[in-house]
Design a protein around this motif. Structure first.
Motif, mmCIF file in Angstrom:
data_model
loop_
_atom_site.group_PDB
_atom_site.id
_atom_site.type_symbol
_atom_site.label_atom_id
_atom_site.label_comp_id
_atom_site.label_asym_id
_atom_site.label_seq_id
_atom_site.Cartn_x
_atom_site.Cartn_y
_atom_site.Cartn_z
ATOM 1 N N VAL A 68 -1.565 10.152 1.809
ATOM 2 C CA VAL A 68 -2.963 10.316 2.215
ATOM 3 C C VAL A 68 -3.086 10.459 3.734
ATOM 4 O O VAL A 68 -2.493 9.682 4.498
ATOM 5 N N ASN A 69 -3.881 11.439 4.155
ATOM 6 C CA ASN A 69 -4.014 11.716 5.581
ATOM 7 C C ASN A 69 -5.430 11.519 6.106
ATOM 8 O O ASN A 69 -5.712 11.840 7.265
ATOM 9 N N ASP A 70 -6.356 11.016 5.273
ATOM 10 C CA ASP A 70 -7.721 10.827 5.765
ATOM 11 C C ASP A 70 -8.173 9.367 5.705
ATOM 12 O O ASP A 70 -9.370 9.069 5.775
ATOM 13 N N GLN A 71 -7.224 8.435 5.574
ATOM 14 C CA GLN A 71 -7.504 7.012 5.762
ATOM 15 C C GLN A 71 -6.759 6.567 7.015
ATOM 16 O O GLN A 71 -5.560 6.826 7.149
ATOM 17 N N ARG A 72 -7.483 5.910 7.923
ATOM 18 C CA ARG A 72 -6.864 5.516 9.187
ATOM 19 C C ARG A 72 -6.933 4.001 9.364
ATOM 20 O O ARG A 72 -7.934 3.361 9.024
ATOM 21 N N THR A 112 -7.739 11.665 0.209
ATOM 22 C CA THR A 112 -7.955 10.502 -0.649
ATOM 23 C C THR A 112 -8.423 10.945 -2.037
ATOM 24 O O THR A 112 -8.002 10.387 -3.057
ATOM 25 N N ALA A 113 -9.280 11.952 -2.082
ATOM 26 C CA ALA A 113 -9.810 12.426 -3.357
ATOM 27 C C ALA A 113 -8.713 12.963 -4.264
ATOM 28 O O ALA A 113 -8.796 12.849 -5.488
ATOM 29 N N ALA A 114 -7.656 13.517 -3.660
ATOM 30 C CA ALA A 114 -6.576 14.092 -4.447
ATOM 31 C C ALA A 114 -5.556 13.049 -4.894
ATOM 32 O O ALA A 114 -4.737 13.323 -5.768
ATOM 33 N N PHE A 115 -5.623 11.880 -4.293
ATOM 34 C CA PHE A 115 -4.680 10.814 -4.618
ATOM 35 C C PHE A 115 -5.412 9.773 -5.455
ATOM 36 O O PHE A 115 -6.140 8.941 -4.939
ATOM 37 N N LYS A 116 -5.263 9.855 -6.745
ATOM 38 C CA LYS A 116 -6.048 9.031 -7.657
ATOM 39 C C LYS A 116 -5.624 7.565 -7.587
ATOM 40 O O LYS A 116 -4.469 7.225 -7.822
ATOM 41 N N GLN A 117 -6.572 6.707 -7.243
ATOM 42 C CA GLN A 117 -6.351 5.267 -7.220
ATOM 43 C C GLN A 117 -7.543 4.578 -7.874
ATOM 44 O O GLN A 117 -8.676 5.067 -7.803
ATOM 45 N N GLY A 135 15.481 8.278 10.505
ATOM 46 C CA GLY A 135 16.362 9.429 10.434
ATOM 47 C C GLY A 135 17.439 9.415 11.502
ATOM 48 O O GLY A 135 18.495 10.042 11.335
ATOM 49 N N ASN A 136 17.200 8.705 12.600
ATOM 50 C CA ASN A 136 18.231 8.586 13.629
ATOM 51 C C ASN A 136 19.436 7.804 13.112
ATOM 52 O O ASN A 136 20.568 8.048 13.507
ATOM 53 N N GLU A 137 19.181 6.853 12.229
ATOM 54 C CA GLU A 137 20.239 6.022 11.664
ATOM 55 C C GLU A 137 20.775 6.603 10.360
ATOM 56 O O GLU A 137 21.959 6.480 10.049
ATOM 57 N N TYR A 138 19.859 7.234 9.589
ATOM 58 C CA TYR A 138 20.237 7.783 8.289
ATOM 59 C C TYR A 138 19.866 9.266 8.259
ATOM 60 O O TYR A 138 18.729 9.629 7.911
ATOM 61 N N PRO A 139 20.785 10.140 8.638
ATOM 62 C CA PRO A 139 20.477 11.577 8.762
ATOM 63 C C PRO A 139 19.894 12.197 7.503
ATOM 64 O O PRO A 139 19.144 13.179 7.580
ATOM 65 N N GLU A 140 20.216 11.636 6.325
ATOM 66 C CA GLU A 140 19.697 12.215 5.085
ATOM 67 C C GLU A 140 18.169 12.147 5.013
ATOM 68 O O GLU A 140 17.533 12.902 4.275
ATOM 69 N N LEU A 141 17.573 11.228 5.779
ATOM 70 C CA LEU A 141 16.117 11.103 5.762
ATOM 71 C C LEU A 141 15.438 12.242 6.531
ATOM 72 O O LEU A 141 14.238 12.456 6.380
ATOM 73 N N ARG A 142 16.199 12.957 7.337
ATOM 74 C CA ARG A 142 15.599 14.036 8.117
ATOM 75 C C ARG A 142 15.135 15.192 7.245
ATOM 76 O O ARG A 142 14.315 16.002 7.656
ATOM 77 N N SER A 143 15.684 15.272 6.043
ATOM 78 C CA SER A 143 15.303 16.362 5.143
ATOM 79 C C SER A 143 14.093 16.022 4.277
ATOM 80 O O SER A 143 13.623 16.859 3.506
ATOM 81 N N ILE A 144 13.582 14.788 4.397
ATOM 82 C CA ILE A 144 12.411 14.387 3.618
ATOM 83 C C ILE A 144 11.197 15.208 4.051
ATOM 84 O O ILE A 144 10.921 15.376 5.238
ATOM 85 N N GLU A 145 10.461 15.716 3.082
ATOM 86 C CA GLU A 145 9.226 16.461 3.362
ATOM 87 C C GLU A 145 8.023 15.580 3.019
ATOM 88 O O GLU A 145 7.902 15.092 1.893
ATOM 89 N N VAL A 146 7.159 15.357 4.005
ATOM 90 C CA VAL A 146 5.963 14.551 3.802
ATOM 91 C C VAL A 146 4.755 15.485 3.834
ATOM 92 O O VAL A 146 4.504 16.160 4.837
ATOM 93 N N CYS A 147 4.013 15.523 2.722
ATOM 94 C CA CYS A 147 2.873 16.440 2.588
ATOM 95 C C CYS A 147 1.561 15.672 2.670
ATOM 96 O O CYS A 147 1.351 14.726 1.904
ATOM 97 N N PRO A 148 0.669 16.057 3.575
ATOM 98 C CA PRO A 148 -0.620 15.368 3.677
ATOM 99 C C PRO A 148 -1.552 15.758 2.541
ATOM 100 O O PRO A 148 -1.631 16.933 2.165
ATOM 101 N N ILE A 149 -2.251 14.773 1.976
ATOM 102 C CA ILE A 149 -3.255 15.043 0.944
ATOM 103 C C ILE A 149 -4.493 14.220 1.247
ATOM 104 O O ILE A 149 -4.465 13.275 2.044
#
Length: 280
Positions: free
Chosen positions: A175-179, A243-248, A227-241
């Motif tokens: 979620v990218n619209d809760q701060r 709140t309405a699209a994230f059902k809770q 990712g500095n310690e665990y290079p495999e984390l650098r390939s993680i893709e984080v997609c903003p969505i």
């Protein structure tokens, strides 16, 4: 200093155990040792131990589950603190009680301060606000600390969840619209210890991280740092969505950014504190 700690095995309780001064006399209780919803049990332990300060970190924190598990949430978040406040009053002790940014509805466009009126949008927030009111009605000089988005080396939290899921997932929708303001539990623990030694401390305090971010930005920071310690984390893709699209099940405040109008003291820079979690 004689201190009774409740919720001793949660992430804040364990952070306190890591930092208590060596010369303090401590009675640390998890739910198995003390059910704070049981008034007789609370009275018995407080009467026997005679603490100068009670630190209540016990809480029902499952925000979505609280929508249907309302009786238990209210017992732990409102009746329990009320019992502790009554025992503190009757035995001459101070109470430091932890509350949450979720007592606010999130409609304010600037940071929430201590004098802003609560208006929770979910039952978890309602139960925590009810706890605040009950504590203040019984023990007006009790210390109530509102905090937010807590993380640490201990327990379950957003940081550890992201790192655990990264072992099996390459893409995250966050979620990218809760701060809000992430808060390192170790810093909050130290602030509570400081408040416990201040004879003039009383009322509501806000204590949280020094920079506001969205959950999406928080996740990006986690993966960039680790990712500095665990290079495999650098390939993680984080997609903003949204709140309405994230059902809770429970509503969340869009803006739960807080700051203090009572003290300049803030948690240390939370992104630097993330390194402490990584090295633990």
């Amino acid at each position: 200093m004689r201190v009774l700690l409740t919720g001793a095995y949660g992430q804040l309780g364990r952070s306190l155990l890591d930092r208590f001064p060596a010369d303090w006399i401590l009675l640390a209780c998890g739910s198995a040792e003390l059910d704070i919803t049981n008034q007789a049990a609370v009275d018995r332990i407080v009467r026997r131990f005679q603490p100068q300060v009670i630190m209540n970190t016990a809480a029902y924190t499952a925000v979505d589950k609280a929508e249907t598990d309302r009786i238990r949430a209210m017992k732990i978040n409102a009746i329990g603190p009320e019992n502790l406040a009554r025992a503190a009053r009757d035995n001459g002790a101070q109470l430091i009680h932890i509350s949450t940014d979720y007592v606010f509805d999130g409609t304010k466009t600037t940071p929430y301060v201590e004098s802003d009126a609560p208006c929770p949008v979910n039952f978890y927030g309602l139960s925590k606000w009810e706890g605040e009111k009950r504590v203040q009605a019984i023990l007006p000089r009790a210390i109530i600390v509102r905090t937010s988005w807590m993380f640490s080396e201990h327990g379950n939290n957003f940081v550890k969840t992201m790192l655990r899921l990264a072992q099996t997932q390459q893409t995250f929708r966050v979620v990218n619209d809760q701060r809000g303001c992430p808060t390192y539990a170790g810093d909050l623990a130290q602030a509570m210890i400081t408040l416990a030694t201040d004879a003039n401390a009383a009322g509501i305090y806000h204590y949280c991280g020094d920079k506001a971010v969205s959950w999406y930005e928080f996740a990006l920071t986690i993966f960039n740092l680790f990712g500095n310690e665990y290079p495999e984390l650098r390939s993680i893709e984080v997609c903003p969505i949204s709140t309405a699209a994230f059902k809770q099940q429970a509503c969340r405040p869009i803006n739960s950014v807080m700051q203090s109008e009572r003290t300049a003291s803030q948690a240390s820079c939370w992104d630097k504190a993330l390194g402490m979690v990584m090295s633990a």
